[in-house]
Design a protein around this motif. Structure first.
Motif, mmCIF file in Angstrom:
data_model
loop_
_atom_site.group_PDB
_atom_site.id
_atom_site.type_symbol
_atom_site.label_atom_id
_atom_site.label_comp_id
_atom_site.label_asym_id
_atom_site.label_seq_id
_atom_site.Cartn_x
_atom_site.Cartn_y
_atom_site.Cartn_z
ATOM 1 N N LEU A 1 0.866 -1.161 0.000
ATOM 2 C CA LEU A 1 0.000 0.000 0.000
ATOM 3 C C LEU A 1 0.909 1.220 0.000
ATOM 4 N N LEU A 2 0.663 2.145 -0.922
ATOM 5 C CA LEU A 2 1.526 3.309 -1.078
ATOM 6 C C LEU A 2 0.784 4.588 -0.729
ATOM 7 N N GLN A 3 1.398 5.418 0.100
ATOM 8 C CA GLN A 3 0.850 6.750 0.355
ATOM 9 C C GLN A 3 1.958 7.784 0.235
ATOM 10 N N GLN A 4 1.612 8.927 -0.333
ATOM 11 C CA GLN A 4 2.569 10.019 -0.466
ATOM 12 C C GLN A 4 2.545 10.858 0.805
ATOM 13 N N CYS A 5 3.704 11.300 1.251
ATOM 14 C CA CYS A 5 3.726 12.135 2.456
ATOM 15 C C CYS A 5 4.610 13.363 2.279
ATOM 16 N N LEU A 6 4.322 14.363 3.091
ATOM 17 C CA LEU A 6 5.200 15.530 3.194
ATOM 18 C C LEU A 6 6.172 15.305 4.338
ATOM 19 N N ARG B 1 9.515 14.652 2.548
ATOM 20 C CA ARG B 1 8.708 14.359 1.366
ATOM 21 C C ARG B 1 9.075 13.020 0.735
ATOM 22 N N GLY B 2 8.083 12.213 0.450
ATOM 23 C CA GLY B 2 8.370 10.943 -0.193
ATOM 24 C C GLY B 2 7.224 9.959 -0.110
ATOM 25 N N GLY C 1 12.613 11.447 -3.677
ATOM 26 C CA GLY C 1 12.000 11.516 -2.362
ATOM 27 C C GLY C 1 12.511 10.411 -1.461
ATOM 28 N N SER C 2 12.201 10.516 -0.194
ATOM 29 C CA SER C 2 12.588 9.474 0.757
ATOM 30 C C SER C 2 11.526 8.383 0.817
#
Lengths: 168, 168
Positions: free
Chosen positions: B13-18, B40-41, B85-86
């Protein structure tokens, strides 16, 4: 990829939160962004696929609000209704994506109008269930929800998201 | 429920974050909790099923780090490697749950030892990929990861999680 022949009618992703805050209206020139927030409870990301219709919704809401994924102070798992906890519903069409090469495609997702209609009814059924539950009413827990079609800017604190996927 | 015959070997499951912050060691009597964090990543929640083996991992890591889900400042979608991104990797066995009545069951999940082995190798392959990527090395982005078997206490800020499910 495990693919083909397994498309459900709806997909819900559940995460437990201590606090979550969702933007429901972006900032504009003359107005700050608007947010909704919940304290302890359940975040439900929801996505509908082609073929889903409103007949599906009562069972779906019943399942999601009654599955025992919320943790009491003693570490026991109960439903969000029994916790009682609040519910934050997030429309998340991206959950319907399938990978093709390096891109995601969303061909199985329900159309925009049907999706909005199903989402609105899903939210309203959740609201009714919480309102009809005396424990929830007494505790003052709430149902909040994102705006369909918007970017779902989310900030979330958890004590372990305890992420579950439930398909219908 | 859409069930039966569709169990994958692994689920991500992938989510983008700041910004995301994950507890890797709970507080003890004489020591504060330990956390890792990324800016961010990409947050990758990962779960392995029975039958998964390490042959699966290179393809899985390649897919997840190269799928174009990360948003540039211009709103274009690129891979997390190209952002750059990380990456925060979270072991999330609960993703393997199937609902039965009001409870979740985890009969399809890989055993604890195999799961740990697969998870460790998955993390180390991600680390290698980022280290071998000159853009990532130059930007100083990092791979962080949770401790297998622990409670994954997570705090996350997003600009839209843009949640995607990819199965292998």
């Amino acid at each position: 990829m495990a693919d083909g022949g397994c498309t459900p009618l709806a997909r819900a992703l559940l995460q437990q939160c201590l606090h979550a805050r969702l933007q429901v209206r972006p900032a504009e020139q003359d107005a700050a962004a608007q947010w909704v927030e919940i304290q302890r409870g359940l975040v439900i990301y929801v996505c509908f696929f082609k073929g889903a219709d409103k007949e599906l919704l009562p069972k779906m809401v019943n399942t999601l609000l009654n599955v025992k994924l919320s943790e009491t102070e003693n570490g026991k798992r109960v439903s969000v209704l029994d916790l009682p906890g609040s519910v934050l519903i997030i429309p998340q069409a991206t959950l319907g994506g399938r990978i093709k090469g390096r891109n995601m495609q969303y061909h199985s997702n329900s159309g925009k109008e049907e999706g909005l209609e199903l989402y609105s009814q899903f939210v309203s059924l959740c609201e009714k269930e919480l309102a009809a539950n005396s424990k929830c009413a007494e505790a003052g827990v709430v149902v909040e929800h994102g705006t369909y079609g918007n970017r779902q800017v989310l900030k979330m604190d958890t004590n372990g998201p305890y992420t579950h996927l439930i398909e219908f």
